[in-house]
Design a protein around this motif. Structure first.
Motif, PDB file in Angstrom:
ATOM      1  N   LEU A   1     -69.754  73.454  55.218  1.00  0.00           N
ATOM      2  CA  LEU A   1     -69.734  74.740  55.771  1.00  0.00           C
ATOM      3  C   LEU A   1     -70.438  75.840  55.047  1.00  0.00           C
ATOM      4  CD1 LEU A   1     -66.184  74.570  57.162  1.00  0.00           C
ATOM      5  CD2 LEU A   1     -68.127  74.422  58.610  1.00  0.00           C
ATOM      6  N   GLU A   2     -70.211  75.956  53.800  1.00  0.00           N
ATOM      7  CA  GLU A   2     -70.555  76.805  53.011  1.00  0.00           C
ATOM      8  C   GLU A   2     -72.197  76.717  52.778  1.00  0.00           C
ATOM      9  OE1 GLU A   2     -70.581  79.974  49.749  1.00  0.00           O
ATOM     10  OE2 GLU A   2     -69.289  79.190  51.631  1.00  0.00           O
ATOM     11  N   ALA A   3     -72.810  75.696  52.761  1.00  0.00           N
ATOM     12  CA  ALA A   3     -74.196  75.503  52.856  1.00  0.00           C
ATOM     13  C   ALA A   3     -74.629  75.921  54.089  1.00  0.00           C
ATOM     14  CB  ALA A   3     -74.515  74.041  52.676  1.00  0.00           C
ATOM     15  N   GLN A   4     -74.178  75.754  55.319  1.00  0.00           N
ATOM     16  CA  GLN A   4     -74.465  76.193  56.530  1.00  0.00           C
ATOM     17  C   GLN A   4     -74.543  77.778  56.502  1.00  0.00           C
ATOM     18  OE1 GLN A   4     -75.978  74.226  59.336  1.00  0.00           O
ATOM     19  NE2 GLN A   4     -76.785  76.579  59.290  1.00  0.00           N
ATOM     20  N   ARG A   5     -73.604  78.252  55.954  1.00  0.00           N
ATOM     21  CA  ARG A   5     -73.324  79.705  55.998  1.00  0.00           C
ATOM     22  C   ARG A   5     -74.327  80.264  55.091  1.00  0.00           C
ATOM     23  NH1 ARG A   5     -71.785  83.785  53.092  1.00  0.00           N
ATOM     24  NH2 ARG A   5     -71.035  82.753  51.330  1.00  0.00           N
ATOM     25  N   ARG A   6     -74.634  79.763  54.256  1.00  0.00           N
ATOM     26  CA  ARG A   6     -75.763  80.227  53.246  1.00  0.00           C
ATOM     27  C   ARG A   6     -77.220  79.982  53.592  1.00  0.00           C
ATOM     28  NH1 ARG A   6     -74.325  82.011  48.359  1.00  0.00           N
ATOM     29  NH2 ARG A   6     -72.076  81.832  47.568  1.00  0.00           N
ATOM     30  N   ALA A   7     -77.463  78.829  54.378  1.00  0.00           N
ATOM     31  CA  ALA A   7     -78.804  78.717  55.044  1.00  0.00           C
ATOM     32  C   ALA A   7     -78.877  79.895  56.290  1.00  0.00           C
ATOM     33  CB  ALA A   7     -78.603  77.102  55.798  1.00  0.00           C
ATOM     34  N   ASN A   8     -77.979  80.198  56.990  1.00  0.00           N
ATOM     35  CA  ASN A   8     -78.138  81.188  57.962  1.00  0.00           C
ATOM     36  C   ASN A   8     -78.336  82.349  57.179  1.00  0.00           C
ATOM     37  OD1 ASN A   8     -77.466  79.374  59.943  1.00  0.00           O
ATOM     38  ND2 ASN A   8     -75.298  79.919  60.083  1.00  0.00           N
ATOM     39  N   ALA A   9     -77.841  82.762  55.944  1.00  0.00           N
ATOM     40  CA  ALA A   9     -77.871  84.021  55.506  1.00  0.00           C
ATOM     41  C   ALA A   9     -79.428  84.292  54.759  1.00  0.00           C
ATOM     42  CB  ALA A   9     -76.985  84.143  54.177  1.00  0.00           C
ATOM     43  N   CYS A  10     -79.928  82.957  54.273  1.00  0.00           N
ATOM     44  CA  CYS A  10     -81.161  82.860  53.626  1.00  0.00           C
ATOM     45  C   CYS A  10     -82.288  82.896  54.977  1.00  0.00           C
ATOM     46  CB  CYS A  10     -81.249  81.337  52.954  1.00  0.00           C
ATOM     47  SG  CYS A  10     -82.899  81.480  52.286  1.00  0.00           S
ATOM     48  N   ARG A  11     -82.212  82.331  55.875  1.00  0.00           N
ATOM     49  CA  ARG A  11     -83.100  82.552  57.260  1.00  0.00           C
ATOM     50  C   ARG A  11     -83.165  84.010  57.512  1.00  0.00           C
ATOM     51  NH1 ARG A  11     -84.403  78.535  61.602  1.00  0.00           N
ATOM     52  NH2 ARG A  11     -85.787  79.664  62.971  1.00  0.00           N
ATOM     53  N   ALA A  12     -81.743  84.656  57.611  1.00  0.00           N
ATOM     54  CA  ALA A  12     -81.907  86.222  57.763  1.00  0.00           C
ATOM     55  C   ALA A  12     -82.716  86.903  56.906  1.00  0.00           C
ATOM     56  CB  ALA A  12     -80.623  86.675  58.125  1.00  0.00           C
ATOM     57  N   GLY A  13     -82.627  86.694  55.585  1.00  0.00           N
ATOM     58  CA  GLY A  13     -83.185  87.187  54.476  1.00  0.00           C
ATOM     59  C   GLY A  13     -84.933  86.926  54.659  1.00  0.00           C
ATOM     60  N   ILE A  14     -85.340  85.730  54.909  1.00  0.00           N
ATOM     61  CA  ILE A  14     -86.668  85.440  55.264  1.00  0.00           C
ATOM     62  C   ILE A  14     -87.300  86.526  56.222  1.00  0.00           C
ATOM     63  CG2 ILE A  14     -88.294  83.641  55.992  1.00  0.00           C
ATOM     64  CD1 ILE A  14     -86.373  81.695  54.355  1.00  0.00           C
ATOM     65  N   ALA A  15     -86.455  86.229  57.373  1.00  0.00           N
ATOM     66  CA  ALA A  15     -86.727  87.197  58.416  1.00  0.00           C
ATOM     67  C   ALA A  15     -87.029  88.707  58.222  1.00  0.00           C
ATOM     68  CB  ALA A  15     -85.963  87.159  59.716  1.00  0.00           C
ATOM     69  N   SER A  16     -86.423  89.162  57.286  1.00  0.00           N
ATOM     70  CA  SER A  16     -86.285  90.679  56.759  1.00  0.00           C
ATOM     71  C   SER A  16     -87.528  90.838  55.937  1.00  0.00           C
ATOM     72  CB  SER A  16     -85.151  91.025  55.840  1.00  0.00           C
ATOM     73  OG  SER A  16     -85.144  90.561  54.832  1.00  0.00           O
ATOM     74  N   MET A  17     -88.146  89.728  55.475  1.00  0.00           N
ATOM     75  CA  MET A  17     -89.342  89.909  54.439  1.00  0.00           C
ATOM     76  C   MET A  17     -90.717  90.357  55.568  1.00  0.00           C
ATOM     77  SD  MET A  17     -88.946  86.945  51.709  1.00  0.00           S
ATOM     78  CE  MET A  17     -90.119  87.450  50.399  1.00  0.00           C
ATOM     79  N   TYR A  18     -90.455  90.013  56.899  1.00  0.00           N
ATOM     80  CA  TYR A  18     -91.505  90.187  57.640  1.00  0.00           C
ATOM     81  C   TYR A  18     -91.732  91.696  58.088  1.00  0.00           C
ATOM     82  CZ  TYR A  18     -94.736  89.749  61.791  1.00  0.00           C
ATOM     83  OH  TYR A  18     -95.831  89.834  62.551  1.00  0.00           O
ATOM     84  N   SER A  19     -92.968  92.019  57.955  1.00  0.00           N
ATOM     85  CA  SER A  19     -93.427  93.409  58.308  1.00  0.00           C
ATOM     86  C   SER A  19     -93.896  93.374  59.726  1.00  0.00           C
ATOM     87  CB  SER A  19     -94.116  94.199  57.342  1.00  0.00           C
ATOM     88  OG  SER A  19     -94.554  95.384  57.907  1.00  0.00           O
ATOM     89  N   SER A  20     -93.460  94.090  60.749  1.00  0.00           N
ATOM     90  CA  SER A  20     -94.137  93.985  61.985  1.00  0.00           C
ATOM     91  C   SER A  20     -95.131  94.757  62.136  1.00  0.00           C
ATOM     92  CB  SER A  20     -92.952  94.450  63.289  1.00  0.00           C
ATOM     93  OG  SER A  20     -92.420  95.832  62.853  1.00  0.00           O
ATOM     94  N   TRP A  21     -95.338  95.888  61.234  1.00  0.00           N
ATOM     95  CA  TRP A  21     -96.456  96.830  61.203  1.00  0.00           C
ATOM     96  C   TRP A  21     -97.660  96.151  60.271  1.00  0.00           C
ATOM     97  CZ3 TRP A  21     -97.924  99.521  56.373  1.00  0.00           C
ATOM     98  CH2 TRP A  21     -99.314 100.299  56.702  1.00  0.00           C
ATOM     99  N   ARG A  22     -97.169  95.440  59.197  1.00  0.00           N
ATOM    100  CA  ARG A  22     -98.402  94.667  58.517  1.00  0.00           C
ATOM    101  C   ARG A  22     -98.838  93.449  59.309  1.00  0.00           C
ATOM    102  NH1 ARG A  22     -95.033  96.790  54.703  1.00  0.00           N
ATOM    103  NH2 ARG A  22     -95.847  98.062  53.250  1.00  0.00           N
ATOM    104  N   ARG A  23     -97.956  92.733  60.028  1.00  0.00           N
ATOM    105  CA  ARG A  23     -97.834  91.464  60.745  1.00  0.00           C
ATOM    106  C   ARG A  23     -98.229  90.353  59.652  1.00  0.00           C
ATOM    107  NH1 ARG A  23    -101.611  91.422  65.945  1.00  0.00           N
ATOM    108  NH2 ARG A  23    -100.093  89.738  66.107  1.00  0.00           N
TER     109      ARG A  23
END
Length: 308
Positions: free
Chosen positions: A174-196
């Motif tokens: 369960l902890e690994a899944q929670r951390r995986a979800n947080a990591c995926r959200a963190g990666i999404a936050s690295m995307y700049s829609s302005w810079r694409r």
């Protein structure tokens, strides 16, 4: 194709040392556990499980007092700890991905069950690198959040979830899944829609002129399935227009980056995949760039051949 498979299978197996782990190449003195984890995914697909298990045993026996694994070097036939590693997050992440691949293909967890305590410790060591935004530092002494590393970490956490479930370790699953979800959200936050584009690391973005780590990093969210199709299409378009001959290794980098062939395959660009395989065989496997053909490149090459 069959000749390529046998050639590279034998190349990988010739890299294995009596201790169980692998050197970077048959004549290379370096031992890099991270590159080995990536390379051996191909052997799993070929049913070569025993050499893989021997490396896993070596890896878990070489976790240091800090909870991580260093690179080693052969000196007069002895494996000497270099005292350092390129990263800490990706080494452990790719170990979990390798283990999960063995379990999926063999449908057997008996051989890894005795290592349950060690795997939990490795998981918690990796978790210590994860920050509040879900992203991991490369290592405690290098507090940089790389896009490439975090894509591997996300996959590693997903695979840790799968592995712990298979081993009946529900709390860590369960902890690994929670951390995986947080990591995926963190990666999404690295995307700049302005810079694409995604940040290469932290909030540092690329200019599309530098192959590594800038342009290569943009392939990782595609390869690991973390980009929406529209974003993936645009990123791949930019990769092609920035380095139109990457499939013939005209990038300014002596290393082949066979991962880019997997990116092309996922984008249904079979023409580039085939050109990359043919050129790799000519330039690297049998040609003048042979010194730069290392185990992880051979492993990626094998996987591409098997999926083509």
């Amino acid at each position: 194709m069959n000749e390529w498979v046998e050639s590279q299978r034998n190349y990988l197996l010739r890299c294995q040392l009596p201790s169980g782990t692998f050197r970077l190449g048959p004549e290379r003195p370096q031992i890099n556990p991270y590159f080995t984890n990536l390379a051996l995914l191909a052997l799993v697909k070929l049913g070569e499980w025993e050499p893989v298990k021997r490396h896993v045993n070596w890896y878990l026996q070489h976790v240091n007092t800090r909870g991580y694994v260093n690179d080693f070097r052969l000196e007069e036939g002895k494996e000497v700890d270099t005292g350092t590693a390129d990263s800490e997050d990706s080494y452990h992440a790719t170990l979990f991905s390798l283990l999960a691949e063995v379990v999926r293909h063999s449908e057997n967890t008996e051989w890894i069950a005795p290592w349950k305590t060690e795997l939990i410790a490795v998981f918690h060591a990796m978790a210590l690198l994860q920050q509040r935004d879900g992203l991991t530092w490369a290592k405690h002494s290098w507090r940089v959040k790389y896009l490439m590393d975090n894509c591997e970490v996300w996959q590693g956490l997903e695979d840790a979830h799968y592995l712990f479930q298979a081993l009946g370790v529900e709390e860590e699953a369960l902890e690994a899944q929670r951390r995986a979800n947080a990591c995926r959200a963190g990666i999404a936050s690295m995307y700049s829609s302005w810079r694409r584009t995604y940040a290469v690391y932290d909030r540092t973005y690329l200019t599309w002129r530098k192959w590594y780590p800038d342009v290569t990093s943009q392939a990782f969210p595609i390869v690991y399935g973390l980009s929406d199709p529209e974003i993936a299409e645009h990123l791949y378009f930019r990769i092609q227009t920035s380095f139109p001959y990457f499939d013939s290794f005209q990038t300014g980098d002596v290393y082949p980056w066979m991962l880019m062939g997997e990116c092309a395959r996922l984008m249904n660009d079979q023409r580039r995949v085939e050109r990359m395989l043919q050129t790799a065989a000519r330039l690297y496997i049998h040609g003048p760039r042979r010194p730069y053909w290392l185990i992880h490149e051979a492993g990626r090459f094998l996987q591409l051949v098997l999926m083509t």
